[in-house]
Design an enzyme around this catalytic site. Structure first.
Site, short mmCIF file in Angstrom:
data_model
loop_
_atom_site.label_atom_id
_atom_site.label_comp_id
_atom_site.label_asym_id
_atom_site.label_seq_id
_atom_site.Cartn_x
_atom_site.Cartn_y
_atom_site.Cartn_z
N ASP A 77 56.43 38.73 46.34
CA ASP A 77 56.46 37.31 46.69
C ASP A 77 56.66 37.07 48.19
O ASP A 77 57.10 37.94 48.93
CB ASP A 77 57.59 36.61 45.93
CG ASP A 77 57.32 36.48 44.44
OD1 ASP A 77 56.35 37.09 43.96
OD2 ASP A 77 58.08 35.76 43.76
N HIS A 127 52.37 30.77 45.17
CA HIS A 127 53.84 30.66 45.20
C HIS A 127 54.21 29.31 45.82
O HIS A 127 55.21 29.20 46.52
CB HIS A 127 54.39 31.84 46.01
CG HIS A 127 55.85 32.12 45.80
ND1 HIS A 127 56.47 32.02 44.57
CD2 HIS A 127 56.82 32.54 46.66
CE1 HIS A 127 57.74 32.36 44.70
NE2 HIS A 127 57.99 32.66 45.97
N HIS A 131 57.42 26.46 49.16
CA HIS A 131 58.54 27.19 48.56
C HIS A 131 59.74 26.29 48.26
O HIS A 131 60.89 26.62 48.60
CB HIS A 131 58.96 28.34 49.48
CG HIS A 131 59.59 29.49 48.75
ND1 HIS A 131 60.94 29.55 48.47
CD2 HIS A 131 59.07 30.61 48.22
CE1 HIS A 131 61.21 30.67 47.83
NE2 HIS A 131 60.09 31.34 47.66
N HIS A 220 59.83 41.39 47.39
CA HIS A 220 59.40 40.48 48.47
C HIS A 220 58.82 41.29 49.63
O HIS A 220 59.42 42.28 50.05
CB HIS A 220 60.58 39.64 48.94
CG HIS A 220 61.11 38.72 47.88
ND1 HIS A 220 62.02 39.12 46.94
CD2 HIS A 220 60.81 37.44 47.58
CE1 HIS A 220 62.28 38.12 46.11
NE2 HIS A 220 61.56 37.07 46.48
ZN LIG Z 1 59.79 33.17 46.86
#
Ligand SMILES: [Zn+2]
Length: 272
Positions: A77, A127, A131, A220
């Site tokens: 992500d 995503h 955010h 991530h």
């Molecule tokens: Zn995220």
């Protein structure tokens, strides 16, 4: 067939012992009822309503002992990010694939990297644009955030079919909106908690202890320690006979391993 949400709330004590709690997720009881399972527990169990909300795939019917089910979906992500080309090299060297969940607003500054990843044979999902804690947004703001991300992804040739809500924060309306944009929503079963700025060894251990058939791993691309931990994670998975695949390949593997008799034999979720 489905585990009622009420049951999850009742088993919070047990779940708290089983799942590492994210410190960034709001945990006060006033909000807990409105956040998804992954947002409040750190990870989702291998149960359709929690892991892929709104899907018609019944995970309770998936026979994870079948050879075809020995897959893991690695999800990365918060990119596009400067680490992504190195991650691509590591994946390629290990014959592994991943799904990158990109933040729309970051695509213009990392346009070439995003294009490289999109063309690499790995998968790119949405995503959101900015955010946010998305369920806090008004319906029009939710729609704007998903639509903007869709445009940003289109600029690098991606039409996303998977949506990863930031912080795992999703409700039925948001999952429905994602479906309206052509995307299935997916949370995760294994959280690296790499955003806590821990070293590669701890990141590797957190993942490896949940590295099982059907796992959806959350990492991530913004952390150097994550990149450092990745080769050992891939090698451990391969030692266990697991293949690292994209979300779309993961879903196909799960559907191919559906065994309806299983739901009759094991009406309760067999594993988290
Ligand atoms: Zn995220």
């Amino acid at each position: 067939m489905m585990t009622p949400f009420r049951r999850s709330v009742l088993s919070v004590g047990l779940a708290a012992a089983l799942f590492a709690l994210p410190v960034s997720a709001p945990l006060d009881s006033a909000m807990a009822g409105q956040r998804s399972y992954a947002a409040t527990h750190g990870a989702a169990p291998f149960v359709t309503q929690h892991l892929i909300p709104g899907s018609n795939l019944d995970l309770a019917q998936v026979d994870l002992t079948l050879p075809g089910a020995k897959v893991v979906a690695l999800t990365i992500d918060d990119g596009p990010d400067g680490h992504d080309p190195h991650i691509l090299d590591i994946l390629r060297a290990h014959g592994a694939k991943a799904t990158f969940f990109y933040i729309g607003a970051k695509i213009p500054e990392h346009h070439d990297i995003a294009k490289l990843v999109a063309a690499s044979g790995n998968e790119v999902g949405s995503h959101t644009q900015t955010h946010p804690m998305t369920t806090d947004l008004k319906p029009a703001e939710r729609e704007w955030n998903l639509a903007q991300a869709e445009k940003a992804l289109a600029s690098v040739g991606v039409m996303a079919t998977w949506f990863r809500p930031p912080y795992g924060d999703v409700d039925d309306a948001l999952a429905a909106l994602a479906r309206h944009h052509g995307m299935a929503t997916v949370l995760w079963t294994a959280d690296s908690q790499d955003w806590k700025d821990t070293g590669p060894d701890i990141i590797r251990r957190r993942i490896v202890e949940r590295l099982v058939p059907g796992a959806v791993v959350l990492m991530h691309s913004t952390k150097a320690a994550t990149v450092a931990a990745l080769p050992a994670i891939l090698e451990e998975g391969q030692k266990r006979g697991l293949r690292f695949v994209t979300m779309t390949e993961w879903e196909a593997a799960m559907r191919q391993s559906v065994t309806p008799e299983l739901a009759l034999l094991h009406p309760a979720p067999r594993r988290r």
